[in-house]
Design a protein around this motif. Structure first.
Motif, PDB file in Angstrom:
ATOM      1  N   UNK A 193     111.996  72.382  85.540  1.00 12.75           N
ATOM      2  CA  UNK A 193     112.219  73.608  86.286  1.00 12.75           C
ATOM      3  C   UNK A 193     113.518  73.621  87.074  1.00 12.75           C
ATOM      4  N   UNK A 194     113.884  72.487  87.657  1.00 15.22           N
ATOM      5  CA  UNK A 194     115.125  72.444  88.444  1.00 15.22           C
ATOM      6  C   UNK A 194     116.342  72.713  87.568  1.00 15.22           C
ATOM      7  N   UNK A 195     116.372  72.073  86.412  1.00 15.68           N
ATOM      8  CA  UNK A 195     117.499  72.289  85.506  1.00 15.68           C
ATOM      9  C   UNK A 195     117.521  73.745  85.042  1.00 15.68           C
ATOM     10  N   UNK A 196     116.369  74.268  84.655  1.00 13.53           N
ATOM     11  CA  UNK A 196     116.306  75.636  84.145  1.00 13.53           C
ATOM     12  C   UNK A 196     116.765  76.641  85.186  1.00 13.53           C
ATOM     13  N   UNK A 197     116.427  76.403  86.451  1.00 14.81           N
ATOM     14  CA  UNK A 197     116.822  77.339  87.508  1.00 14.81           C
ATOM     15  C   UNK A 197     118.324  77.337  87.726  1.00 14.81           C
ATOM     16  N   UNK A 198     118.971  76.218  87.488  1.00 19.09           N
ATOM     17  CA  UNK A 198     120.409  76.144  87.749  1.00 19.09           C
ATOM     18  C   UNK A 198     121.256  76.383  86.497  1.00 19.09           C
ATOM     19  N   UNK A 199     120.780  75.945  85.348  1.00 19.30           N
ATOM     20  CA  UNK A 199     121.618  75.986  84.150  1.00 19.30           C
ATOM     21  C   UNK A 199     121.042  76.915  83.081  1.00 19.30           C
ATOM     22  N   UNK A 200     120.123  76.456  82.274  1.00 19.21           N
ATOM     23  CA  UNK A 200     119.587  77.252  81.168  1.00 19.21           C
ATOM     24  C   UNK A 200     118.259  76.654  80.730  1.00 19.21           C
ATOM     25  N   UNK A 201     117.524  77.413  79.925  1.00 18.27           N
ATOM     26  CA  UNK A 201     116.241  76.915  79.412  1.00 18.27           C
ATOM     27  C   UNK A 201     115.967  77.364  77.981  1.00 18.27           C
ATOM     28  N   UNK A 202     116.934  78.012  77.336  1.00 20.21           N
ATOM     29  CA  UNK A 202     116.721  78.555  75.986  1.00 20.21           C
ATOM     30  C   UNK A 202     116.971  77.476  74.930  1.00 20.21           C
ATOM     31  N   UNK A 203     116.002  76.580  74.783  1.00 19.98           N
ATOM     32  CA  UNK A 203     116.137  75.464  73.846  1.00 19.98           C
ATOM     33  C   UNK A 203     115.881  75.920  72.424  1.00 19.98           C
ATOM     34  N   UNK A 204     116.205  75.052  71.465  1.00 18.40           N
ATOM     35  CA  UNK A 204     115.973  75.347  70.054  1.00 18.40           C
ATOM     36  C   UNK A 204     114.475  75.530  69.799  1.00 18.40           C
ATOM     37  N   UNK A 205     114.074  76.605  69.123  1.00 20.58           N
ATOM     38  CA  UNK A 205     112.649  76.816  68.819  1.00 20.58           C
ATOM     39  C   UNK A 205     112.086  75.654  68.001  1.00 20.58           C
ATOM     40  N   UNK A 206     110.947  75.137  68.412  1.00 20.50           N
ATOM     41  CA  UNK A 206     110.412  73.924  67.798  1.00 20.50           C
ATOM     42  C   UNK A 206     110.076  74.119  66.318  1.00 20.50           C
ATOM     43  N   UNK A 207     109.479  75.252  65.978  1.00 19.46           N
ATOM     44  CA  UNK A 207     109.080  75.476  64.583  1.00 19.46           C
ATOM     45  C   UNK A 207     110.298  75.433  63.658  1.00 19.46           C
ATOM     46  N   UNK A 208     111.417  76.006  64.111  1.00 16.74           N
ATOM     47  CA  UNK A 208     112.626  76.033  63.289  1.00 16.74           C
ATOM     48  C   UNK A 208     113.288  74.660  63.250  1.00 16.74           C
ATOM     49  N   UNK A 209     113.452  74.034  64.424  1.00 21.06           N
ATOM     50  CA  UNK A 209     114.198  72.771  64.488  1.00 21.06           C
ATOM     51  C   UNK A 209     113.435  71.619  63.845  1.00 21.06           C
ATOM     52  N   UNK A 210     112.120  71.584  63.970  1.00 18.09           N
ATOM     53  CA  UNK A 210     111.342  70.539  63.298  1.00 18.09           C
ATOM     54  C   UNK A 210     111.414  70.717  61.792  1.00 18.09           C
ATOM     55  N   UNK A 211     111.298  71.948  61.320  1.00 20.26           N
ATOM     56  CA  UNK A 211     111.369  72.195  59.882  1.00 20.26           C
ATOM     57  C   UNK A 211     112.725  71.781  59.326  1.00 20.26           C
ATOM     58  N   UNK A 212     113.807  72.146  60.013  1.00 22.10           N
ATOM     59  CA  UNK A 212     115.150  71.775  59.552  1.00 22.10           C
ATOM     60  C   UNK A 212     115.318  70.259  59.536  1.00 22.10           C
ATOM     61  N   UNK A 213     114.805  69.594  60.557  1.00 22.11           N
ATOM     62  CA  UNK A 213     114.932  68.136  60.630  1.00 22.11           C
ATOM     63  C   UNK A 213     114.141  67.467  59.521  1.00 22.11           C
ATOM     64  N   UNK A 214     112.913  67.941  59.275  1.00 21.97           N
ATOM     65  CA  UNK A 214     112.103  67.359  58.208  1.00 21.97           C
ATOM     66  C   UNK A 214     112.807  67.485  56.859  1.00 21.97           C
ATOM     67  N   UNK A 215     113.374  68.644  56.588  1.00 17.46           N
ATOM     68  CA  UNK A 215     114.080  68.828  55.307  1.00 17.46           C
ATOM     69  C   UNK A 215     115.315  67.929  55.225  1.00 17.46           C
ATOM     70  N   UNK A 216     115.945  67.654  56.376  1.00 21.70           N
ATOM     71  CA  UNK A 216     117.115  66.765  56.346  1.00 21.70           C
ATOM     72  C   UNK A 216     116.700  65.349  55.959  1.00 21.70           C
ATOM     73  N   UNK A 217     115.521  64.908  56.353  1.00 21.80           N
ATOM     74  CA  UNK A 217     115.049  63.578  55.952  1.00 21.80           C
ATOM     75  C   UNK A 217     114.795  63.536  54.444  1.00 21.80           C
ATOM     76  N   UNK A 218     114.237  64.600  53.922  1.00 23.91           N
ATOM     77  CA  UNK A 218     114.027  64.654  52.476  1.00 23.91           C
ATOM     78  C   UNK A 218     115.363  64.648  51.729  1.00 23.91           C
ATOM     79  N   UNK A 219     116.314  65.429  52.219  1.00 26.78           N
ATOM     80  CA  UNK A 219     117.613  65.497  51.550  1.00 26.78           C
ATOM     81  C   UNK A 219     118.335  64.152  51.613  1.00 26.78           C
ATOM     82  N   UNK A 220     118.216  63.453  52.755  1.00 29.91           N
ATOM     83  CA  UNK A 220     118.882  62.167  52.905  1.00 29.91           C
ATOM     84  C   UNK A 220     118.316  61.119  51.972  1.00 29.91           C
ATOM     85  N   UNK A 221     117.019  61.267  51.648  1.00 31.21           N
ATOM     86  CA  UNK A 221     116.371  60.298  50.752  1.00 31.21           C
ATOM     87  C   UNK A 221     116.708  60.560  49.297  1.00 31.21           C
ATOM     88  N   UNK A 222     117.361  61.717  49.039  1.00 27.38           N
ATOM     89  CA  UNK A 222     117.762  62.026  47.668  1.00 27.38           C
ATOM     90  C   UNK A 222     116.616  62.556  46.846  1.00 27.38           C
TER      91      UNK A 222
END
Length: 321
Positions: A292-321
């Motif tokens: 809360x302290x950080x959000x009140x002073x700076x920002x709180x609009x983080x990457x949406x979890x559903x999108x960022x987890x999906x992108x990360x999972x696909x990157x692991x698959x792509x890295x494995x070939x």
């Protein structure tokens, strides 16, 4: 400083350590027009335009001073092998050397920290919780926190700690969300989770950790002398996160939970697993971060979890070939 043509030349930023966080910080800074000096023992395979390499060991105050002299604020973003013995020796030496170099250079310091120092807690984590002398790795994080706090109180080095929970992202293999969870799912195996997959557990994308660090780099001095928690997406369980990853990969959302007793036994043959046993408090209870302290002073609009987890999972698959 004015450059040719009336353009203002932005000060260079030393980034000590070029692991996942250091890479993200470097990329964000050069995209914003900051020259970056990446500092570690070995040259990275490649660096983005706008970044240069300087060789120095993080425990060598003299070499660090030579590498950071002339900067306004340095970033400490190193990672050490996940072993208590290495941490007990390496982290205090690295923090002491970095503080000494910053003191001599007249530079501020932003430290990429984690949340281990709070130890086992039964409420959301806040920055005012005292450092706990618990176990090995949490006690080490507490000890280095006291080092920078003493340097701050003595007027030697203005320091801000940016504390994040488990982070993830493409290329972040050593996180609990990396190879054990997304890497295994991408290989068609069950995700592995220690102790429990059903406790609320905050996580954050590595890009948001870097964004928070850059926010402190650009902040005035009144933001220093304290710690800041990185904002996180809405809290989910590790089983829910595994389900998002599995859905993106088109594989069954299988999760293998290793109870503490089994992890301790397997640790006799698997040192990395043995090192996680003392960190049971990350998994056997809700692990929730109050930012809360950080959000009140700076920002709180983080990457949406559903999108960022999906992108990360696909990157692991792509890295494995």
């Amino acid at each position: 400083m004015a450059a040719a043509g009336g353009m203002t030349r932005r000060p260079f930023v030393p980034v000590i350590g070029h692991g996942p966080i250091g890479q993200q910080v470097t990329g964000r800074l050069v995209a914003d027009g900051h020259p970056v000096r990446v500092i570690q023992r070995h040259a990275p395979p490649e660096l983005p335009d706008g970044a240069v390499f300087a060789r120095a060991d993080a425990t060598d105050a003299g070499a660090l001073f030579d590498a950071i002299d002339g900067c306004e604020t340095a970033v400490l973003a190193i990672g050490l092998p996940y072993a208590g013995k290495v941490w007990r020796d390496g982290w205090p030496r690295a923090m002491a050397a970095t503080l000494d170099a910053c003191d001599r250079a007249g530079a501020r310091l932003v430290f990429a920290d984690n949340l281990y120092l709070y130890g086992p807690q039964d409420r959301p984590l806040t920055e005012d919780m005292p450092a706990a002398d618990y176990g090995v790795k949490p006690a080490v994080r507490s000890a280095i926190t006291r080092l920078w706090q003493r340097a701050q109180d003595a007027g030697r080095v203005r320091t801000a700690a940016v504390r994040a929970p488990d982070f993830f992202g493409p290329g972040v293999a050593k996180s609990i969300l990396g190879t054990p969870l997304m890497g295994r799912l991408a290989a068609g195996k069950p995700a592995q989770v220690l102790i429990s997959a059903d406790q609320p557990h905050d996580v954050v994308h590595v890009a948001d950790v870097a964004r928070a660090i850059v926010s402190l780099l650009e902040a005035p001095d009144d933001a220093y002398g304290q710690a800041w928690h990185v904002p996180t997406p809405p809290t989910r369980t590790l089983r829910e996160i595994a389900a998002i990853a599995a859905g993106a990969l088109g594989v069954p959302a299988r999760v293998q939970v290793l109870p503490r007793w089994l992890a301790r036994g397997l640790g006799l043959a698997m040192p990395q697993l043995r090192e996680t046993v003392e960190m049971h408090f990350l998994f056997d209870r809700p692990y929730v971060v109050d930012a809360g302290r950080f959000a009140a002073r700076f920002w709180s609009d983080v990457a949406p979890l559903e999108v960022s987890i999906a992108e990360t999972a696909r990157s692991f698959r792509d890295a494995a070939g």
